[in-house]
Design an enzyme around this catalytic site. Structure first.
Site, short mmCIF file in Angstrom:
data_model
loop_
_atom_site.label_atom_id
_atom_site.label_comp_id
_atom_site.label_asym_id
_atom_site.label_seq_id
_atom_site.Cartn_x
_atom_site.Cartn_y
_atom_site.Cartn_z
N HIS A 101 36.66 44.74 36.55
CA HIS A 101 37.18 44.54 37.82
C HIS A 101 38.70 44.96 38.22
O HIS A 101 39.56 44.46 37.39
CB HIS A 101 37.09 43.01 38.09
CG HIS A 101 37.45 41.91 37.16
ND1 HIS A 101 37.16 41.52 36.00
CD2 HIS A 101 38.74 41.35 37.08
CE1 HIS A 101 37.73 40.76 35.40
NE2 HIS A 101 38.90 40.36 35.85
P1 AMP Z 1 40.69 37.95 34.89
O1 AMP Z 1 39.55 38.33 34.27
O2 AMP Z 1 41.84 37.66 34.27
O3 AMP Z 1 41.22 39.75 35.45
O4 AMP Z 1 40.51 37.50 36.45
C1 AMP Z 1 39.29 36.97 36.92
C2 AMP Z 1 39.28 36.53 38.30
O5 AMP Z 1 38.04 36.33 38.76
C3 AMP Z 1 40.35 35.46 38.60
O6 AMP Z 1 41.23 35.99 39.41
C4 AMP Z 1 39.55 34.57 39.07
O7 AMP Z 1 40.12 33.68 40.34
C5 AMP Z 1 38.00 35.36 39.64
N1 AMP Z 1 36.88 34.46 39.55
C6 AMP Z 1 36.57 33.83 38.70
N2 AMP Z 1 35.07 33.27 38.90
C7 AMP Z 1 34.91 33.86 40.07
C8 AMP Z 1 33.56 34.26 40.78
N3 AMP Z 1 32.62 33.50 40.33
N4 AMP Z 1 33.53 34.79 41.82
C9 AMP Z 1 34.74 35.55 42.15
N5 AMP Z 1 35.84 35.60 41.55
C10 AMP Z 1 35.98 34.78 40.50
#
Ligand code: AMP
Ligand code: ZN
Length: 187
Positions: A101
């Site tokens: 992502h």
């Molecule tokens: P990272 O894996 O550290 O790059 O970040 C994961 C991102 O996903 C974080 O910014 C969270 O706030 C976000 N996040 C976690 N769960 C969800 C979800 N169900 N839908 C959308 N975003 C999410």
């Protein structure tokens, strides 16, 4: 065919992107969603539809896909009538959630969800890998490597330097007050 759809909170992005009502923009190969816990006024995630677990799996065959992710990142900024210069676009070097992502986040960092030094450091130190740097690395035939634990800890412990001036905050509440001042002045 195996799939990386897993159980537990690290798989939650996979469930989010399955529901069409969560998609702000979608193309043949990728989707854009709202980050559920936005760390700034604007915070979006761009994900491929293909089952690519994380940045560590990227290789040269993914260059066209990376370009597509970046295009969608620009599209969502435009759709929200914002300016590209006001955003950071990149990956967390230490991702926690499954499925590659790309973060698209406004530089204000004004948000109730920004609560910890780790949150700040993940976007404002070398823990944030700019899209352009990731792309160049992959294009050169390299792979993105995990940072070692000591380096990650050092980065989490970095001084809380403002991203808009030379101010260094004493703690997160101090930094948040300061960031809010910057944002208020811009309105
Ligand atoms: P990272 O894996 O550290 O790059 O970040 C994961 C991102 O996903 C974080 O910014 C969270 O706030 C976000 N996040 C976690 N769960 C969800 C979800 N169900 N839908 C959308 N975003 C999410
Ligand atoms: Zn400042």
């Amino acid at each position: 065919m195996t799939s990386s759809v897993g159980k537990g909170w690290t798989a939650s992005l996979l469930y989010t992107i399955k529901d069409p009502k969560n998609l702000i923009i979608s193309s043949e190969d990728a989707v854009v969603i709202h980050d559920k816990y936005p760390k700034a006024k604007h915070h979006y995630l761009v994900l491929p539809k293909a089952d690519i677990p994380d940045i560590f799996h990227l290789n040269q065959s993914h260059l066209p896909l990376l370009e597509e992710l970046f295009l969608l990142a620009q599209n969502v900024i435009e759709a929200k009538r914002c300016q590209l210069d006001d955003f950071k676009i990149g990956f967390h070097a230490q991702p926690s959630m499954q499925r590659l992502h790309l973060h698209v986040i406004s530089k204000d960092f004004v948000s109730d969800c920004l609560k910890t030094k780790k949150h700040w450091a993940s976007f404002n130190t070398k823990l944030f890998l700019y899209y352009q740097d990731a792309y160049a690395l992959i294009k050169a035939g390299d792979r993105i490597q995990r940072l070692n634990k000591e380096i990650v800890q050092q980065l989490y412990d970095s001084p809380l330097e403002c991203n808009q001036c030379k101010f260094v905050a004493k703690n997160i509440p101090d930094l948040k007050r300061h960031l809010l001042d910057h944002w208020t002045q811009k309105q």
